[in-house]
Each structure stands twice: as structure tokens, then as C-alpha cells.
Design a protein around this motif. Structure first.
Motif, PDB file in Angstrom:
ATOM      1  N   THR A 263      83.291 -24.291  68.167  1.00 46.42           N
ATOM      2  CA  THR A 263      83.734 -24.166  69.651  1.00 46.42           C
ATOM      3  C   THR A 263      82.524 -24.570  70.489  1.00 46.42           C
ATOM      4  N   TYR A 264      82.625 -25.270  71.420  1.00 44.00           N
ATOM      5  CA  TYR A 264      81.652 -25.488  72.475  1.00 44.00           C
ATOM      6  C   TYR A 264      82.125 -25.329  74.052  1.00 44.00           C
ATOM      7  N   GLU A 265      81.331 -24.546  74.652  1.00 42.86           N
ATOM      8  CA  GLU A 265      81.714 -23.910  75.977  1.00 42.86           C
ATOM      9  C   GLU A 265      80.504 -24.360  77.022  1.00 42.86           C
ATOM     10  N   THR A 266      80.870 -25.033  78.135  1.00 44.30           N
ATOM     11  CA  THR A 266      79.758 -25.198  79.117  1.00 44.30           C
ATOM     12  C   THR A 266      79.465 -24.093  79.956  1.00 44.30           C
ATOM     13  N   GLN A 267      78.618 -24.190  80.862  1.00 45.76           N
ATOM     14  CA  GLN A 267      78.341 -23.323  81.867  1.00 45.76           C
ATOM     15  C   GLN A 267      79.428 -23.600  83.073  1.00 45.76           C
ATOM     16  N   LYS A 268      79.529 -22.877  84.180  1.00 42.62           N
ATOM     17  CA  LYS A 268      80.458 -23.044  85.177  1.00 42.62           C
ATOM     18  C   LYS A 268      79.956 -24.570  85.674  1.00 42.62           C
ATOM     19  N   LEU A 269      80.989 -25.440  85.790  1.00 43.43           N
ATOM     20  CA  LEU A 269      80.550 -26.799  86.491  1.00 43.43           C
ATOM     21  C   LEU A 269      80.615 -26.690  88.002  1.00 43.43           C
ATOM     22  N   ARG A 270      79.576 -27.508  88.499  1.00 46.86           N
ATOM     23  CA  ARG A 270      79.592 -27.935  89.898  1.00 46.86           C
ATOM     24  C   ARG A 270      80.491 -29.215  90.388  1.00 46.86           C
ATOM     25  N   LYS A 271      80.726 -29.390  91.654  1.00 44.75           N
ATOM     26  CA  LYS A 271      81.325 -30.493  92.011  1.00 44.75           C
ATOM     27  C   LYS A 271      80.401 -31.895  91.684  1.00 44.75           C
ATOM     28  N   GLY A 272      81.037 -32.812  91.259  1.00 47.97           N
ATOM     29  CA  GLY A 272      80.440 -34.099  90.815  1.00 47.97           C
ATOM     30  C   GLY A 272      80.019 -34.165  89.414  1.00 47.97           C
ATOM     31  N   ASP A 273      79.901 -32.910  88.876  1.00 50.97           N
ATOM     32  CA  ASP A 273      79.510 -33.017  87.282  1.00 50.97           C
ATOM     33  C   ASP A 273      80.336 -33.897  86.482  1.00 50.97           C
ATOM     34  N   SER A 274      79.637 -34.272  85.501  1.00 49.52           N
ATOM     35  CA  SER A 274      80.669 -35.236  84.679  1.00 49.52           C
ATOM     36  C   SER A 274      79.623 -35.807  83.282  1.00 49.52           C
ATOM     37  N   GLY A 275      80.442 -36.158  82.411  1.00 47.34           N
ATOM     38  CA  GLY A 275      79.603 -36.548  81.142  1.00 47.34           C
ATOM     39  C   GLY A 275      80.511 -36.761  79.996  1.00 47.34           C
ATOM     40  N   ILE A 276      80.014 -36.717  78.841  1.00 44.65           N
ATOM     41  CA  ILE A 276      80.724 -37.172  77.469  1.00 44.65           C
ATOM     42  C   ILE A 276      80.389 -36.043  76.679  1.00 44.65           C
ATOM     43  N   ILE A 277      81.354 -35.166  76.088  1.00 46.52           N
ATOM     44  CA  ILE A 277      80.853 -34.487  75.027  1.00 46.52           C
ATOM     45  C   ILE A 277      81.488 -34.948  73.575  1.00 46.52           C
ATOM     46  N   SER A 278      80.733 -35.053  72.560  1.00 48.26           N
ATOM     47  CA  SER A 278      81.101 -35.472  71.177  1.00 48.26           C
ATOM     48  C   SER A 278      81.052 -34.487  70.249  1.00 48.26           C
TER      49      SER A 278
ATOM     50  N   THR B 290      76.447 -37.408  58.398  1.00 44.26           N
ATOM     51  CA  THR B 290      76.787 -39.137  58.438  1.00 44.26           C
ATOM     52  C   THR B 290      76.404 -39.673  59.909  1.00 44.26           C
ATOM     53  N   ASN B 291      76.283 -38.886  60.715  1.00 45.69           N
ATOM     54  CA  ASN B 291      76.189 -39.049  62.176  1.00 45.69           C
ATOM     55  C   ASN B 291      77.622 -39.879  62.650  1.00 45.69           C
ATOM     56  N   LYS B 292      78.604 -39.462  61.985  1.00 41.43           N
ATOM     57  CA  LYS B 292      79.900 -40.067  62.371  1.00 41.43           C
ATOM     58  C   LYS B 292      80.316 -39.275  63.599  1.00 41.43           C
ATOM     59  N   THR B 293      80.854 -39.878  64.695  1.00 40.30           N
ATOM     60  CA  THR B 293      81.523 -39.136  65.843  1.00 40.30           C
ATOM     61  C   THR B 293      83.168 -39.483  65.388  1.00 40.30           C
ATOM     62  N   PHE B 294      83.578 -38.023  65.688  1.00 42.45           N
ATOM     63  CA  PHE B 294      84.950 -37.874  65.358  1.00 42.45           C
ATOM     64  C   PHE B 294      85.848 -37.677  66.491  1.00 42.45           C
ATOM     65  N   VAL B 295      85.290 -37.254  67.649  1.00 40.07           N
ATOM     66  CA  VAL B 295      85.951 -37.181  68.927  1.00 40.07           C
ATOM     67  C   VAL B 295      84.993 -37.284  69.983  1.00 40.07           C
ATOM     68  N   GLU B 296      85.456 -37.842  70.993  1.00 41.88           N
ATOM     69  CA  GLU B 296      84.617 -37.774  72.406  1.00 41.88           C
ATOM     70  C   GLU B 296      85.693 -37.358  73.582  1.00 41.88           C
ATOM     71  N   TRP B 297      85.145 -36.500  74.258  1.00 37.64           N
ATOM     72  CA  TRP B 297      86.042 -36.091  75.567  1.00 37.64           C
ATOM     73  C   TRP B 297      85.008 -36.292  76.835  1.00 37.64           C
ATOM     74  N   SER B 298      85.723 -37.246  77.651  1.00 38.99           N
ATOM     75  CA  SER B 298      84.936 -37.629  79.000  1.00 38.99           C
ATOM     76  C   SER B 298      85.590 -36.798  79.925  1.00 38.99           C
ATOM     77  N   PHE B 299      84.574 -36.066  80.651  1.00 33.35           N
ATOM     78  CA  PHE B 299      84.964 -35.242  81.802  1.00 33.35           C
ATOM     79  C   PHE B 299      84.288 -35.472  83.144  1.00 33.35           C
ATOM     80  N   ARG B 300      85.055 -34.775  84.125  1.00 30.73           N
ATOM     81  CA  ARG B 300      84.618 -34.928  85.326  1.00 30.73           C
ATOM     82  C   ARG B 300      85.189 -33.703  86.251  1.00 30.73           C
ATOM     83  N   THR B 301      84.542 -33.240  87.294  1.00 30.45           N
ATOM     84  CA  THR B 301      84.899 -32.279  87.986  1.00 30.45           C
ATOM     85  C   THR B 301      85.235 -32.645  89.412  1.00 30.45           C
ATOM     86  N   GLU B 302      86.207 -31.909  90.027  1.00 30.94           N
ATOM     87  CA  GLU B 302      86.782 -31.961  91.324  1.00 30.94           C
ATOM     88  C   GLU B 302      86.765 -30.791  91.994  1.00 30.94           C
TER      89      GLU B 302
END
Length: 588
Positions: free
Chosen positions: A302-317, A323-335
């Protein structure tokens, strides 16, 4: 006094036109299933199994499916091919009393052109209670040699030993055709005998075979075909159970988070997993726990971020450090946090359909209203599932109204949105709630409306047009007038106007045209449009004050509306209303 006389006259008209609402329903039948009717040309339609199955015999024949109920309804199509030939002829919400939902009647009619694509189940169901559902399965009994809906395809089915039966897709458009199943044994296809306890066939879905008869260690190869055409067949590969390396939550790749909230993602796996956040300004914490609820995955990361601010965005993988293989990516942004919980859909001008493996397919389909779009969605097994060709599938320049779908490599729809252009065709919307009123509903004075004063009675003959988006509204518009010295809405009776409906497919609008003679004592005209699948209305107002500048008052006693009724004394009208009420009460 003149206004009171007008109200009493309109009440008299309404009472004389009193109806029971939806045909086949009484005012207390809210819990009944919707009524449905399937019709076609004579000698080309046959009902089986108590009316559930409908067989259409012939090509190019027009078939009509009607549905109605006293509550919001919708139509769903479940078939194997994309129903391109479905046209919704009318979406109507009628009401005896616009303020009383118990008088409403919702109705839809769908016109189908009889080809194999129409084969499938058509269900009419309540929007809020899916158990209130009526359905028909429509077959198109095409003549030989071709009847298998997925013919000449190779279909893959994932084995699930937890299910008693495994479905082998091999549906037919003709329920009277004999379809056989063959299994490869020692490089030879051997026919399997049908039986209720091992191998069953249903023309609506295909074959069902007991899962215990399948070998988990190899790919089980099947083939189905008709008795009269050895060139028409479907190959079916039943794949062994596959242990997914990672199970991700949430499953959708694009996330919108309200400011002040935390983003939480999990990856279930049986190997070491780590998380990476592309935004270094956002801190997060990773926790691992043993998974006691899964038979296949040993750990929950499980991965949990801090409380997000308006305009925060990024990609969590979520990736393997070995193997350095990426299984999943989530693209997020705040409103910014909104008062309502419903969020707007993606903007079609910047639509992204991002999958974790980078592979995607975007399909665009044109349609004229919400119900028609839902019927035309591309289905998983359709080999002819071709969308509108665009230079850039991420824009809506070539499709103004329709549905956009995203598919993964297996042809499964992972996301779909219905979108439409406003009345000005300048902007795309996915939810009508986010559209300004005048972009979905507009009342205007017709070019034929000359505002010429009649010499006979001193009134003005006017014509107004009310246009509403077919993606938002149903047929059933109502017109109201407001006098200069009152705030009450006076409904315009249909007996006093020329009323016609036009469904303008080229503009995707529903248009209501009203003609009437009025005096300058009317200050406003209102158009109320029924929002489809709700009991709500939207309205637009046209101010008539500036239209009557320089015009003198009408003579005392002249009605603002042209009516075939002469105005009576209030006492006489009261007596007439009481008599009609007592007469009507005897037959209740």
C-alpha cells in the motif's frame, strides 16, 4: 378579474382532457414492470417462449421496439455485434401536470432494420430500480449459409475452475439452426454430443461445458459450426488459469483527487514490490502486509500520499526492484473540492485513453441521442467494430455527437463516454449539468412571427420556436404565459395553439413550435423542456415587453389568449366545473 377568468377557462379545458396517464397503468401502478411491444411487417415476426423471444424472418424489414412506464426508463442492448441499425425515433416524457410526477409517462420507440446485427436482448428497465425490467430477445433468422454471429473468428476464453460451467461463445442469429461443437483430440476435431449434464447449447450465447472436463495444464481447442455450412465456424481457445503478477487497486489509470484528500493505491503480489512517485514534492508512505484474503497473492503493498494541494499532479508506479519492470501506473491530478459529488467526464478535446501497457484503441461512433448511443456501443466480439475515421482520435472535430470508447489489447471496453455538442456546436459536453442553459435549451421568435396587430380583435399573431438538445431532453415541451400584473404561470392549452414536433437529426435537437394570438398584457412566454430520465424540467424565458412598445391597452374583458370559449361570469363557470366534477366522480 380578467386574469381570474382566464385561469378558470384553462382549468375547464384541463378537466375535460383528464386522462389516466400511461396506457395499461393506473395511478397506483408505480411498482409494475415497463410495458413493451415488438411489431414488424405481417408474416415476418414470430413470438416464442411466452413472448420473450422474437424471430424476424427476412432482410431489410423494419422492426419497432416500444417501451413505456410512469417512471424514468432506459433501454439496454446486449448482443454480439454493434447495433449500427438502431434508430431511436422518439423519446417522450408526457405529463398531465408538469408539477405532479405521478401524472408522467415515459416512452421510447426504437426502429431496427432487420440484419444480423440486431440480434440480441433488448431490455427496458427503470432507471432507479433495475428489478423493474421487461425484455425481449430478437433473432434475425437469416437464411443459410451464414448464421453464426462470430463466424471465422478465433476467440479466447480464460478458464475459471471456480465456475461450474465454462461458456464457449458461438451465438447464432437463427434459433432453429443446428450448431455442433467439436474438440481437438490427438490433432483431430471430434464432435461432442449435447447433453443437459455436460454440454449445453443456447443460441443466444453459445455452448456451456462443464469446467471439470477441461484440462488445466494445456490450451483446450474447440470449434463450433452449423450442420449445413462446413465453411462457417468459430475457433475457441480455452486458456489455462493465469496467475496475474499484480492486482492493482484502483483499476482505472487516470485519477482525479479533491484538494485536501490523500491518494491511496495498492498492489497485491507474491514478489517484492516498490512504489515510485514522479512528483518529488509530494511525500508518501509505503506499507506491506500479509494477504490473508487471496489464494494467489501473498502480500498487499500500500502507498498513501500526504494531503494533496490544488494543482498537485504526477504519476505513481508499482514496479519490481529486481527486474525494474513496471506493472501499473496511475496518473493523478487534484481539483478544487466541489459541493456536489458528481464530476464532469473527460474533455473530448484532450481525451486520453491510457493503459498500463501503452496499447490502446479508441473508437468513435456517431448517434443522435443518449438512448441511441447506448444501443450502438461497440461490443467485445464484433469483428466489424470500426469507428469513424479521424485524423486525430483524441479530438472531436469529425464527430460532434456520439460515443467514445477505449479498448485494451483483448478488445474489452475499459472506458466509454457519451458526448454531445451544444446548440451552437462550439463546445463538447459529457454531462448536461455542466452546460449553460442556452447551450442546451433556447426559445426564440420565429422568422414567421411578424407581430402584426389584427384589425379584428386587436391581438398579435406570433410564432415561437423552442429548441432543446436531444441528448438532454425528451419530447413533451410545455408552454406558459405570464401576465403583466401577475407572477403566475398560465399553461397554454393545446386546443388554443397549433402545436407540432420536429426532430431535427442534422442538428440533434428537439423542436417545439407554437402559434397563438396574444395581447400586449402578456409580458413573458416560457418554454419548459422535460429532462430525459428524470422528473425535472429546464426552462427558458422570452421577454415580450419590448415587443409591444407603443401599443395601447386592450379593451376590458378581452382575453390575452385566443380561445373558442366565451368568457362567462365566475359564478356560472363555478357551477359548470362542479357539474363536470360530479359527473366524473360517478365513474371512478
Amino acid at each position: 378579474m380578467k386574469l381570474l377568468s382566464l385561469i378558470v377557462s384553462i382549468s375547464l379545458i384541463s378537466l375535460m382532457k383528464l386522462t389516466l396517464g400511461c396506457p395499461g397503468f393506473t395511478s397506483s401502478d408505480i411498482g409494475q414492470k415497463p410495458k413493451t411491444l415488438v411489431t414488424s411487417a405481417p408474416n415476418h415476426i414470430k413470438f416464442d417462449t411466452g413472448g420473450y423471444s422474437v424471430v424476424i424472418d427476412g432482410v431489410g424489414i423494419e422492426v419497432r421496439f416500444d417501451c413505456w412506464a410512469p417512471y424514468p426508463i432506459d433501454i439496454h442492448f446486449d448482443g454480439h455485434l454493434t447495433n449500427r441499425g438502431a434508430t431511436v425515433g422518439l423519446i417522450q416524457r408526457s405529463a398531465e401536470d408538469s408539477e405532479n410526477p405521478s401524472t408522467f409517462c415515459f416512452s421510447i420507440n426504437v426502429t431496427l432494420t432487420a440484419y444480423e446485427e440486431i440480434t440480441g436482448e433488448y431490455a427496458c428497465a427503470s432507471v432507479v430500480n433495475d428489478t423493474l425490467r421487461s425484455s425481449h430477445y430478437i433473432y434475425h433468422a437469416a437464411h443459410p449459409p451464414e448464421t453464426l454471429l462470430n463466424r471465422n473468428q478465433t476467440l479466447r476464453v480464460l478458464m475459471n475452475k471456480n465456475e461450474e460451467w465454462t461458456i464457449l461463445p458461438c451465438a447464432s442469429s437463427n434459433p432453429h439452426v443446428t450448431v455442433n461443437l467439436y474438440k481437438e483430440m490427438n490433432n483431430v476435431f471430434v464432435q461432442l454430443q449435447k447433453s443437459e449434464d455436460a454440454v449445453r447449447y443456447d443460441p443466444k450465447i453459445g455452448f456451456s461445458i462443464l469446467s471439470v472436463l477441461l484440462d488445466e495444464s494445456v490450451i483446450n481447442k474447440f470449434r463450433c459450426g452449423t450442420e449445413w455450412n462446413d465453411k462457417e465456424f468459430v475457433k475457441i481457445l480455452v486458456l489455462p488459469p493465469k496467475r496475474a503478477p499484480v492486482i492493482a487497486t484502483p483499476s482505472q489509470p487516470n485519477l482525479i483527487i479533491s484538494e485536501g484528500e490523500q491518494l491511496k493505491v495498492t498492489c497485491e503480489a507474491s514478489q517484492e514490490i516498490q512504489f515510485q512517485n514522479s512528483n518529488k514534492n509530494i511525500s508518501g508512505q509505503s506499507v506491506v502486509n500479509q494477504n490473508f484474503e487471496s489464494n494467489t497473492q501473498d502480500f498487499v503493498y500500500t502507498y498513501e500520499t500526504q494531503k494533496l494541494r490544488k494543482g498537485d499532479s504526477g504519476i505513481i508506479s508499482c514496479y519490481s526492484p529486481k527486474t525494474n519492470k513496471t506493472f501499473v501506473e496511475w496518473s493523478f491530478r487534484t481539483e478544487k473540492k466541489k459541493n456536489n459529488t458528481r464530476r464532469d467526464g473527460p474533455s473530448l478535446n484532450s481525451y486520453e485513453c491510457k493503459l498500463t501497457n501503452g496499447n490502446m484503441k479508441i473508437a468513435l461512433y456517431e448517434c443522435n441521442n443518449w438512448v441511441e448511443c447506448s444501443l450502438r456501443k461497440c461490443t467485445n466480439l464484433d469483428r466489424k467494430c470500426e469507428s469513424v475515421k479521424c485524423d486525430d482520435a483524441k479530438t472531436s472535430n469529425c464527430v460532434k455527437n456520439g460515443i467514445i470508447q477505449c479498448f485494451n489489447v483483448n478488445g474489452e471496453s475499459v472506458q466509454s463516454e457519451i458526448f454531445f455538442a451544444g446548440l451552437q456546436n462550439k463546445r463538447i459536453y459529457t454531462f448536461w449539468e455542466n452546460a449553460p442553459v442556452h447551450s442546451i435549451l433556447k426559445i426564440r421568435k420565429s422568422k414567421k412571427s411578424t407581430m402584426v396587430k389584427s384589425r379584428k380583435d386587436g391581438k398579435f399573431e406570433i410564432e415561437f420556436v423552442c429548441e432543446g438538445s436531444a441528448f438532454v431532453f425528451a419530447v413533451g415541451f410545455k408552454w406558459f404565459l405570464i401576465g403583466r400584473n401577475t407572477a403566475n404561470n398560465i399553461e397554454v392549452p393545446s386546443a388554443n395553439i397549433q402545436h407540432k414536433w420536429k426532430h431535427l437529426d442534422s442538428k440533434n435537437v428537439i423542436s417545439s413550435v407554437v402559434k397563438m394570438n396574444i395581447s400586449h398584457e402578456i409580458s413573458q412566454i416560457i418554454c419548459k423542456a422535460p429532462i430525459w430520465n428524470t422528473t425535472e424540467w429546464k426552462s427558458d424565458i422570452f421577454n415580450l415587453t419590448h415587443e409591444f412598445r407603443g401599443v395601447s391597452s386592450t379593451k376590458s374583458g378581452v382575453s390575452p389568449l385566443v380561445s373558442n370559449f366565451q368568457f362567462l361570469e365566475i359564478s356560472k363557470i363555478a357551477i359548470i366545473l362542479l357539474s363536470i366534477f360530479n359527473f366524473y366522480k360517478k365513474f371512478q
